[in-house]
Design a protein around this motif. Structure first.
Motif, mmCIF file in Angstrom:
data_model
loop_
_atom_site.group_PDB
_atom_site.id
_atom_site.type_symbol
_atom_site.label_atom_id
_atom_site.label_comp_id
_atom_site.label_asym_id
_atom_site.label_seq_id
_atom_site.Cartn_x
_atom_site.Cartn_y
_atom_site.Cartn_z
ATOM 1 N N SER A 43 0.839 -1.195 0.000
ATOM 2 C CA SER A 43 0.000 0.000 0.000
ATOM 3 C C SER A 43 0.874 1.245 0.000
ATOM 4 C CB SER A 43 -0.927 0.008 1.218
ATOM 5 O OG SER A 43 -0.180 0.012 2.413
ATOM 6 N N VAL A 46 -1.429 8.176 -1.944
ATOM 7 C CA VAL A 46 -1.502 8.763 -3.281
ATOM 8 C C VAL A 46 -1.487 10.284 -3.157
ATOM 9 C CG1 VAL A 46 -2.879 8.947 -5.387
ATOM 10 C CG2 VAL A 46 -2.853 6.798 -4.093
ATOM 11 N N ARG A 55 -1.638 8.118 -12.981
ATOM 12 C CA ARG A 55 -2.704 7.271 -12.433
ATOM 13 C C ARG A 55 -2.999 6.093 -13.365
ATOM 14 N NH1 ARG A 55 -5.566 9.935 -8.205
ATOM 15 N NH2 ARG A 55 -5.111 12.155 -8.210
ATOM 16 N N LEU A 59 -2.507 2.051 -12.609
ATOM 17 C CA LEU A 59 -3.609 1.093 -12.759
ATOM 18 C C LEU A 59 -3.276 0.004 -13.776
ATOM 19 C CD1 LEU A 59 -6.674 3.496 -12.632
ATOM 20 C CD2 LEU A 59 -5.860 1.933 -10.846
ATOM 21 N N HIS A 71 -8.411 1.301 -4.179
ATOM 22 C CA HIS A 71 -8.044 2.667 -3.815
ATOM 23 C C HIS A 71 -8.978 3.105 -2.696
ATOM 24 C CE1 HIS A 71 -7.382 7.069 -5.340
ATOM 25 N NE2 HIS A 71 -6.776 6.830 -4.183
ATOM 26 N N ARG A 72 -8.412 3.278 -1.513
ATOM 27 C CA ARG A 72 -9.194 3.691 -0.341
ATOM 28 C C ARG A 72 -9.112 5.212 -0.241
ATOM 29 N NH1 ARG A 72 -6.841 3.516 4.814
ATOM 30 N NH2 ARG A 72 -5.332 2.130 3.861
ATOM 31 N N VAL A 73 -10.274 5.865 -0.217
ATOM 32 C CA VAL A 73 -10.326 7.324 -0.139
ATOM 33 C C VAL A 73 -11.120 7.704 1.108
ATOM 34 C CG1 VAL A 73 -10.933 9.442 -1.353
ATOM 35 C CG2 VAL A 73 -10.300 7.405 -2.664
ATOM 36 N N SER A 79 -5.573 9.499 0.571
ATOM 37 C CA SER A 79 -6.031 8.307 -0.121
ATOM 38 C C SER A 79 -4.873 7.325 -0.232
ATOM 39 C CB SER A 79 -6.603 8.655 -1.496
ATOM 40 O OG SER A 79 -5.598 9.047 -2.380
ATOM 41 N N ILE A 81 -3.572 3.669 -2.215
ATOM 42 C CA ILE A 81 -3.759 2.604 -3.191
ATOM 43 C C ILE A 81 -3.134 1.342 -2.621
ATOM 44 C CG2 ILE A 81 -1.669 3.039 -4.543
ATOM 45 C CD1 ILE A 81 -3.593 2.548 -7.031
ATOM 46 N N TRP A 82 -3.765 0.192 -2.847
ATOM 47 C CA TRP A 82 -3.248 -1.068 -2.313
ATOM 48 C C TRP A 82 -3.325 -2.149 -3.383
ATOM 49 C CZ3 TRP A 82 -6.583 -5.124 -2.477
ATOM 50 C CH2 TRP A 82 -7.954 -4.831 -2.522
#
Length: 94
Positions: A43, A46, A55, A59, A71-73, A79, A81-82
């Motif tokens: 993780s 971002v 981005r 991806l 993507h946890r926001v 935020s 990304i994992w």
């Protein structure tokens, strides 16, 4: 297919380069690689100013390399990304 450890290392390196965050395990804002019951999770925070091209590159790389990603926001924080790499068996250490 590469081993889970090699794939996780590749993801961590790519995220560090693309997002401009360190790989330092002592830095709370660094790329993290953790072992869980089913595999390895990488993780990284971002940056808000990340370009659309960067981005899309991240991806595309994750779609080719990770078993799952997201993507946890959160409402009040950075935020993140994992990416998850499965190791194949619960409770095993890669």
């Amino acid at each position: 297919m590469s081993s889970p450890t090699i794939r996780a290392t590749a993801i961590a390196s790519m995220l560090s380069t693309a997002l401009g965050v360190p790989l330092d395990p002592d830095d709370p804002d660094a790329v993290r690689t953790e072992t869980n019951d089913t595999g390895l999770r990488v993780s990284a925070p971002v940056p808000a100013a990340l370009s659309e091209a960067a981005r899309l590159d991240v991806l595309a790389f994750l779609m080719r390399t990770a078993d799952r990603f997201g993507h946890r926001v959160p409402h009040n924080g950075p935020s993140v990304i994992w990416a998850q790499i499965d190791t194949g068996a619960e409770g095993t250490t890669p």
